[in-house]
Design an enzyme around this catalytic site. Sequence first.
Site, short mmCIF file in Angstrom:
data_model
loop_
_atom_site.label_atom_id
_atom_site.label_comp_id
_atom_site.label_asym_id
_atom_site.label_seq_id
_atom_site.Cartn_x
_atom_site.Cartn_y
_atom_site.Cartn_z
N ASN A 1 -31.38 -39.40 11.78
CA ASN A 1 -32.56 -39.35 10.93
C ASN A 1 -32.17 -39.55 9.47
O ASN A 1 -31.46 -38.72 8.89
CB ASN A 1 -33.27 -38.00 11.07
CG ASN A 1 -34.40 -37.84 10.05
OD1 ASN A 1 -35.49 -38.36 10.23
ND2 ASN A 1 -34.12 -37.15 8.94
N GLU A 2 -32.58 -40.66 8.90
CA GLU A 2 -32.50 -40.96 7.47
C GLU A 2 -31.08 -41.05 6.91
O GLU A 2 -30.90 -41.04 5.69
CB GLU A 2 -33.34 -39.97 6.65
CG GLU A 2 -34.84 -40.09 6.93
CD GLU A 2 -35.71 -39.26 6.00
OE1 GLU A 2 -35.17 -38.46 5.21
OE2 GLU A 2 -36.95 -39.41 6.08
N ASP A 3 -30.07 -41.18 7.77
CA ASP A 3 -28.71 -41.31 7.24
C ASP A 3 -28.49 -42.67 6.59
O ASP A 3 -27.75 -42.78 5.60
CB ASP A 3 -27.69 -41.09 8.36
CG ASP A 3 -27.65 -39.63 8.81
OD1 ASP A 3 -28.44 -38.82 8.27
OD2 ASP A 3 -26.84 -39.30 9.69
#
Length: 720
Positions: free
Chosen positions: A319-321
């Site tokens: 998630n959102e890395d």
Amino acid sequence: MFVPHRVPVRARLLPGRNELLLRFEPPLARARAVEAEHGRRALWNGDSARLHARKAQYHFGWDWGPELLVSGPWRAVRRHAWTARVSDLACRTQVDVAARRATLQVSARVLGATSGLRCVVELLDPEGRSVDRRDLAPGDVQATLAVTDARLWWPRNLGAQPLYTLRAQLRAGDVVVAQDRRRIGLRTLRLVQAPVEGEAGSSFHFEVNGQDLFAGGANWIPDDNLLERITPARYRERVAQAAAANMNMLRIWGGGIYEHEAFYEACDELGLLVWQDFMFACGLYPANEAFVASVRAEAEAAVRRLRHHPCLALWCGNNEDYMLAESVGLSGPGVPAGRFEARILYEQLLPEVCAALDPDRPYWPGSPFTPGEGAKSSDATVGDRHSWEVWHQQMLPYQRYGDVQARFVSEFGMQSHPSLALLESVLPPGERFAESRTMQWHNKAGSAAGPDGHRRLSVYQADNLRAASTLAGHVYATQFVQAEAMRVAYQDFRRRWQRPGARAVGGALVWQLNDCWPVTSWSLIDSAGTVKPAWHAVRRALGPVAVAVRLAPGLAPWAVMNGAPVARELALVLRVFSLDGRLLAEQHTDVLAPASGTAEATQVLPTLTEPVVAELCALDAASRQEVARDCAWTEPYRFYRLDGATVRITADGAALRIVADRPVKGLWLSAPGLAIEDNFVDLVPGRERIIASRIALPTTLTAVALDLPTWQVRLPGGEG
């Protein structure tokens, strides 16, 4: 935390009573020690040391949750004595949808003393009757089972969810000495990335059993900070609430946990697809040898445990890395791939594990993610996207959700307070006002500059509504704005699910469904299990048939969204009222809502010089029964007064009858245990609303609507 262990202890056991001791090091201290060795890394939310700890990341604090670094065994600890056992039962399923046939390639391992035993692999239908079986010698078991007249598993609102049982038994004669079993569903699933008619990029949508579907749903976070408090019944309740809101997908967010079996079982039974993140969120994770080895063990355990569930639609790397890496210049256009070292996890290790253990399910490297070397994750024409221009970033008005759509909107949202009752259960009496220190503590939203969720709430209220002076008024106002934002967002996103070849938006998953503590957040359901007005707005926007209407000078553009795989004939009725209740215009239109698609048009209105409300109703053409409705108002609401209406609410058996003499915006009814099927409704003159209740109605309701004072309704036979 995510790696199960099976430890041989026979040699350590003594006659009589034995004691098992489990030693846990303090998680933050241990994580900081590892961080000191490998270096501090960039992140959003929580302590930077969390990136080195394979522990639920939200335990380190998030912008909707407290820092509660609990430790201890969070799954069952069992003693298992055996002479032989079945291990690694799995199957790959091929389904011929047209012929209603399925073939199962089953594998398992039999361990231990197997002399005199045989392994029986069998498939049982949903009623427990044998469909096919094989008797095999124990060892590394391989078997092929066949199903004729297969009963297909479908997502919610597209069909039923029949579940078969696959079992492998070790038998000595007729005695079962060991067994393993899985409940499975027979279905095909495909992630479709195809051209979008007349537009750049490609679609991102799911196809099940050859049927395209718009994935409408929500993001899921752990339902408590103290995980052992989440019972199977509570999992079932939350998933059922999502299903009741007409959702067909939940995304398990990467900063939480691989959920309890009860969660996936409820999704299997209720027809909700699951987008499953691996547990990485909002950070630059390391890729040293020890960390990578731990991740591989974790991923293999998760995939082996969950791969049989028909609800599981997609594995996602993080998630959102990628977003975080872009924000610090380690990813994106023109940046060498090697600068973002965690790509080895998301683009090599995790897809390798999925390909080896669950090869028939799609894998996606991250959320959001845009394929292509050096691509930017915010691309709205390819892949999935987190559309946070509303609330975060530019703080766009929620009325502009149509400007931030994407091929698949996997995150978006608007904050609101939880219910007044929940707030009063945690706020000291002296702190029960909207601006209090305790209220602010129960809103973790913020930025690099510090907590600012309370400020953002105030901006969206000030842009749309007049100021509230009480805590109850503040709760209603924030929930009003959230509900209106979700109505606009889901309508604008779903409207773009046009037709085959023109699937411009393939899904929308709101941030977030649920909460883990009493907090002001983006959730649709607070931590007490109470649904907010936004839940009802989403339920209507995701209905099997939904309508949307807007107001423009002299015009009323509208859309009809049909989720069924067959077209539907509808009669539309558009009525326009003045705010004092006069009927200014009425128009009737017949429309054929296309199968799994959208019909749109614009009605021309007479010249209007005053604020109005337009109500669009869709009636089934044959039965004339209402199937959907929507209202559009001259905005912003703060400019106009809606305080002159008389509302009459009466009980009729297990239903409420509601009528008003003037337009009413956002009527919200509440009472302990109230379970009505619709709420937060708009009213226009001459249109009685009948709202059924799932249980007996209470004797007293609390009612509130925009600009109307809160009043008590006594049933049966009340008015206000």
